[in-house]
Every structure is written in structure tokens, then in C-alpha cells.
Write an enzyme that holds these catalytic residues in place. Structure first.
Site, PDB file in Angstrom:
ATOM      1  N   GLY A  76      27.206  13.634  20.538  1.00 47.66           N
ATOM      2  CA  GLY A  76      27.239  14.892  21.259  1.00 47.66           C
ATOM      3  C   GLY A  76      28.665  15.324  21.551  1.00 47.66           C
ATOM      4  N   CYS A  77      28.819  16.594  21.899  1.00 47.34           N
ATOM      5  CA  CYS A  77      30.166  17.134  22.135  1.00 47.34           C
ATOM      6  C   CYS A  77      30.785  16.564  23.409  1.00 47.34           C
ATOM      7  CB  CYS A  77      30.117  18.654  22.173  1.00 47.34           C
ATOM      8  SG  CYS A  77      28.900  19.356  23.318  1.00 47.34           S
ATOM      9  N   PHE A  78      30.063  16.612  24.524  1.00 41.50           N
ATOM     10  CA  PHE A  78      30.593  16.028  25.764  1.00 41.50           C
ATOM     11  C   PHE A  78      30.887  14.531  25.596  1.00 41.50           C
ATOM     12  CE2 PHE A  78      28.428  19.587  28.220  1.00 41.50           C
ATOM     13  CZ  PHE A  78      29.603  20.159  28.668  1.00 41.50           C
ATOM     14  N   THR A  83      31.735  12.865  22.980  1.00 40.78           N
ATOM     15  CA  THR A  83      32.916  12.641  22.156  1.00 40.78           C
ATOM     16  C   THR A  83      34.183  12.717  22.993  1.00 40.78           C
ATOM     17  OG1 THR A  83      31.861  13.444  20.140  1.00 40.78           O
ATOM     18  CG2 THR A  83      34.263  13.492  20.202  1.00 40.78           C
ATOM     19  N   GLY A  84      34.357  13.811  23.737  1.00 48.90           N
ATOM     20  CA  GLY A  84      35.556  13.957  24.564  1.00 48.90           C
ATOM     21  C   GLY A  84      35.641  12.910  25.653  1.00 48.90           C
TER      22      GLY A  84
END
Length: 336
Positions: free
Chosen positions: A143-145, A147-148
């Protein structure tokens, strides 16, 4: 040369997949599916992709003849089509959340869905699972969140330097997808910052799952919607078990990410900015500041549609097929 198909190619992640794939010398895109836009030229939906001679087709997954299929489908849809694609000997990179969890019960609890077709997939974060991805036929794109957040936390987690991570993320509106909603309506999100799912966001257990493979630290996560199009800025707060200077923390991060092509550790306390990674597959990690109470602050910046989704999927594809890891992705962000 490999043949690639995209199921669900009309969304933002589908458009980004096409943008990178059409710059890839080892790839031929043979299918881009969409029910809504069947037979419509791709540039009518993705106006920046002008030299593509494909049109969207409402093609059944069973009719796609390819070496690799990206499933850019909603949560709950991928599980219905991925098993059949894999059975035909086609590799799959799934961009939904259906196969990211080691424990199906966790998925069902946080996504509110019954998982009909559980399968083992490699979690597609190359900085952690590069060797496994190279041998995989099925990769679950993170997921995007997560990953960061994972990239910001993992060096500290690997050294077991804290008992808890407090993660605060700000995301652009494109993270909500291409379909307009009340929350993403311009008058509602412009000039505004909106915390949402403050203790119950479904990306929290995904972050927790990966960090807890290296550390038993607690993970707390809250997202905010901010009035930008692209990007996720993640601020992580930790209290360390031992006193470390900013310089020592920076060394830990540089060692952990040494040789990683897409993670840039910023020096001298520089704070990552969204504009520096916009449109790119790079993640910037920095800050490394310690306050008078011993609180450490780490900041990461990624483009949610690229490193947080499609760019990372292309990176995984490159690893799975033995291509140069940076092929088609080696572009800097767009600043200002």
C-alpha cells in the site's frame, strides 16, 4: 521482450503503469482492460499517453495472453481473478490489498471482506524482499501509506531501538482514486486538512505486520488528507531506548539503505519535500532530529501513485524478469 497486461487500466494507477511501461524497452503492452471504457482509445482517459495505439477492452482475464499481468483492481476483486491467471502460468503483480497479509483473518477484519481464495504472495517492497521478489511468480504490491511509513521506520526497527512508532501521514487527493467523492470534492478538500480513520485505517495492520518482523515495537498510525494532488509525507515520532545523535541516526539509515537505487537518505537534517519526488519512484528519507525530550523525528516523502503504487510495481516486474532494476523508472521528481 515480455508481454504485459493490465486489468483495471483506466484508474490513476493504471495510467501510471502505462506511462512507465511505454518507456520500457523490454515490454510490450498487449492488454489494457476496462469495462467502463470498452473500445475507447487510451488517450481519451489518460490524455498524457498520446503515442499508445491500444484501446481499452472489456477482456476477460482468462483471455489475456501475457507473461505478466498487473491487477489494478479494487479490494475484493483481485482474489476472484488472480488464482486463474496464476494457474495459466502467468506471473501476477497485484496492486490491491487482497494478498498483502500473512494472516487472512487480519485482512478480513480490517477490510470487512471474506477472502475466498487465499494464496501465498511475496510482499513487494524491494528494499526488504529483493531476493524473494526475484524468484516470485506472484507479488503483492504494498500500500501507499505502508511504503512511506515502513521505509521511514525500518532502520530503527531493525536495530530494535524503540518500543513504539507514532506515524503521522499526509496524503494527496489522488490517493482516494479516480472516482470523485464528497471528501475529494474541491470545495471540501481545498484549504483544508482532514484527519480520517484516525485509529482504524486499514493500512495500519499492514505497516504493523512488516515492522513486527524486525521489532516488537507498537505501531500507531493516523492519516490526513491534504489539498495536493500527489504525494505522501510521513512524519514518524519515536523515543529511543538509548541516546543517539542526529549524525548517528543518519549513519544507521545510510547503512541500511546502502546501494538501494530508489531510497535517498538526506543529510544534514534536510527535511524531505513532496515536490522533490513528484512523478518519480524515489523515496526521500531525512530529518533525523532529536528534541530536548529525546524524541526523534524521521520524515519520508514518496509519490503515492509511483513509489506508493505503480512505480514500485514496475520495480518488482524488473526484479521478477531479471531486467535492470531502474529500467524505465530512472527519472527524478518534478520540482517545483
Amino acid at each position: 521482450m515480455i508481454k504485459v497486461g493490465i486489468i483495471g487500466a483506466s484508474g490513476y494507477t493504471g495510467g501510471e503503469l502505462l506511462r512507465f511501461l511505454y518507456n520500457h524497452p523490454q515490454v510490450e503492452v498487449v492488454a489494457a482492460t476496462s469495462r467502463q471504457y470498452n473500445e475507447m482509445p487510451i488517450y481519451k482517459v489518460h490524455p498524457h499517453i498520446r503515442d499508445c495505439d491500444l484501446s481499452f477492452q472489456d477482456t476477460a482475464p482468462s483471455d489475456i495472453d501475457a507473461d505478466l499481468v498487473f491487477t489494478a483492481t479494487p479490494h475484493g476483486a483481485s482474489m476472484k481473478i488472480v488464482p486463474d491467471i496464476l494457474e495459466r502460468g502467468i506471473k501476477v503483480i497485484d496492486l490491491s490489498g487482497d494478498y498483502r497479509f500473512d494472516n487472512i483473518a487480519t485482512y478480513e477484519k480490517w477490510y470487512g471482506l471474506t477472502h475466498d481464495n487465499p494464496l501465498d504472495a511475496v510482499y513487494g517492497l524491494p528494499e526488504i524482499y529483493r531476493d524473494e521478489i526475484k524468484k516470485a511468480s506472484f507479488v503483492a504490491n504494498p500500500g501507499c501509506f505502508p511504503t512511506g511509513a515502513i521505509l521511514a521506520c525500518m532502520p530503527i526497527a531493525s536495530e530494535k531501538l524503540t518500543d513504539a512508532f507514532i506515524i503521522d501521514s499526509k496524503t494527496g487527493v489522488s490517493g482516494a482514486g479516480i472516482k470523485p467523492t464528497t471528501a475529494t470534492h474541491f470545495p471540501n478538500c481545498s484549504d483544508n486538512i482532514v484527519p480520517y480513520n484516525v485509529t482504524t485505517h486499514r493500512h495500519m495492520p499492514e505497516i504493523e505486520q512488516e515492522i513486527n518482523k524486525f521489532s516488537s515495537a507498537k505501531v500507531c498510525f493516523t492519516p490526513h488528507l491534504v489539498p495536493v494532488i500527489r504525494g505522501i509525507l510521513t512524519t514518524v515520532h519515536v523515543f529511543l531506548k538509548e541516546d543517539l545523535t542526529s549524525e548517528s541516526l543518519e549513519k544507521i539509515y545510510n547503512k541500511f539503505y546502502h546501494g538501494e537505487p530508489f531510497v535517498k537518505v538526506l543529510d544534514d537534517g534536510e527535511i524531505p519535500r513532496l515536490s522533490a519526488v513528484r512523478g518519480s519512484n524515489y523515496a526521500h528519507v531525512g530529518c533525523f532530529q532529536v528534541d530536548h525530550n529525546g524524541r526523534v523525528v524521521i520524515v519520508s516523502a514518496i509519490d503515492n501513485l509511483v513509489k506508493g503504487a505503480s512505480g514500485q510495481a514496475i520495480h518488482n516486474m524488473n526484479l521478477m524478469f531479471g531486467f535492470n532494476e531502474k529500467e524505465s523508472l530512472d527519472v527524478y521528481g518534478i520540482h517545483p
